[in-house]
Write an enzyme that holds these catalytic residues in place. Structure first.
Site, mmCIF file in Angstrom:
data_model
loop_
_atom_site.group_PDB
_atom_site.id
_atom_site.type_symbol
_atom_site.label_atom_id
_atom_site.label_comp_id
_atom_site.label_asym_id
_atom_site.label_seq_id
_atom_site.Cartn_x
_atom_site.Cartn_y
_atom_site.Cartn_z
ATOM 1 C CB CYS A 269 -0.993 -0.043 1.156
ATOM 2 S SG CYS A 269 -2.366 1.120 0.970
ATOM 3 C CG HIS A 354 -4.240 -3.676 2.517
ATOM 4 N ND1 HIS A 354 -3.416 -3.343 3.566
ATOM 5 C CD2 HIS A 354 -4.584 -2.513 1.926
ATOM 6 C CE1 HIS A 354 -3.281 -2.029 3.624
ATOM 7 N NE2 HIS A 354 -3.981 -1.504 2.640
ATOM 8 C CD GLU A 356 -2.979 -6.490 5.173
ATOM 9 O OE1 GLU A 356 -3.694 -5.487 5.317
ATOM 10 O OE2 GLU A 356 -2.247 -6.657 4.173
#
Length: 380
Positions: A269, A354, A356
């Site tokens: 990001c 992202h 995660e």
């Protein structure tokens, strides 16, 4: 309690506060996720923003202490179509309203979030103000116009940890050395590869995934220098997510540039954007950003499509990375914006989305293993 939402372009929405009296301002954006509102609220990348959820019913599963992405609520305000004050979930510990009230964050309901989202899609993200005190539309529009612009604003300073810490067994753990005095004693003598993770507003789930991949993780403040990082002798460097415009962050960009060929580097990001700037690229503000858990991204190396979670209002100019030593690895299939790149000569790769956040739910988790493999290769 009656409330009013005013946008800088003069449009207003009558609504109600479900958290009591208050007033707040910020850039108003929308998130298309159907769940995950607690993760949204605590994501440091939302610093300074009022977030609108496009899914209409919010609050139905309450909140708990496990699903946070930082140590506090980060959003400037929260907008929902229909607030549910009676949560029903075995993990719920309190209502969304009480959670927001405990941290002084204003939440509003009973407005047409579909109309608001369509408006933002048409004209772009806008400055906004919400108030239960000032219900005169013209006066509140003036307050919205006084909100600082997101472009050119350094929001990282307000979210990163001022002291280094370790991430151990799923939780932050303080270290007994100041950043200037740290050396290799900060690490365990046994364990996995050692990763120094820059905190530009790092999400807890990134740290969970790094630990799950077998790394020892040391989180260092955004202002850490290259010399301070080198003195702890990590095996890899991680560049985290974070809020706002990357261009004002000249200090971190210079530090990243100095560390480019020092150890394998992985950015997510804002980390992707800062690495792009460090390599001579350029960034720009998107019209209304990418925020949600349903963004399709193509991996140009494998041809596979990933369903990704995203939260960013700025992007790296894909044309600015058309250099001999850089390769674009991922693109967004909605608008063909850059979603990842890698360096041909040094061990560095980044993604804008992202991995995660488990949107697919595991479409992009391989990136943490790729980071590990990159470090292993340098140790071979």
């Amino acid at each position: 309690m009656k409330a009013l939402l005013a946008l800088e372009d003069g449009r207003t929405f009558a609504c109600k506060s479900f958290t009591g009296p208050g007033e707040t301002g910020g850039e108003i954006v929308f998130n298309t996720g159907m769940s995950g509102y607690q993760e949204v609220l605590t994501d440091p990348s939302y610093r300074g923003q009022i977030v609108t959820m496009t899914y209409p019913l919010i609050g139905n599963y309450g909140v708990n202490h496990q699903d946070v992405e930082s140590d506090r609520v980060q959003v400037a305000g929260f907008v929902v179509r229909e607030y549910q004050d009676c949560p029903s979930n075995f993990r719920s510990e309190q209502s969304l309203a009480k959670y927001l009230q405990s941290q002084g964050v204003l939440g509003i309901t009973d407005l047409d979030t579909r109309a608001l989202t369509r408006h933002l899609r048409t004209v772009g993200a806008l400055r906004a103000c919400i108030s239960t005190h000032e219900l005169d539309p013209a006066a509140l529009v003036e307050k919205a116009l006084a909100v600082p612009s997101m472009a050119g604003c350094d929001l990282v300073t307000g979210v990163f940890s001022k002291k280094p810490y370790r991430w151990i067994n799923g939780a932050p753990a303080a270290v007994d050395m100041d950043l200037a005095d740290m050396d290799e004693r900060v690490w365990h003598k046994t364990g996995g590869f050692r990763v120094a993770a820059f905190d530009f507003g790092i999400k807890y789930n990134i740290l969970r995934n790094l630990e799950a991949a077998g790394f020892q993780v040391l989180v260092v403040p955004a202002g850490a220098t290259a010399a301070q990082v080198k003195q702890v002798n990590p095996d890899g460097i991680f560049l985290s997510n974070g809020p706002g415009d990357p261009e004002p962050l000249t200090g971190p960009v210079a530090t990243i540039r100095e560390l480019l060929d020092y150890r394998p580097m992985f950015g997510i990001c804002l980390g992707n954007q800062l690495a792009g700037l460090a390599l001579g690229g350029a960034t720009y503000k998107l019209k209304f950003g990418h925020r949600g858990a349903n963004q399709p991204v193509k991996d140009l190396e494998t041809g596979k499509i990933e369903i990704t979670s995203q939260n960013h209002g700025f992007a790296v100019d894909i044309d600015s990375l058309k250099k001999e030593n850089l390769v674009v690895t991922h693109i967004n299939l909605n608008d063909n914006t850059l979603e990842g790149f890698a360096h041909k000569d040094i061990p560095l790769f980044t993604v804008q989305y992202h991995p995660e956040a488990s949107p697919g739910p595991h479409d992009a988790r391989y990136l943490f293993d790729r980071f590990k493999a990159l470090i292993e290769k340098t140790h071979a």
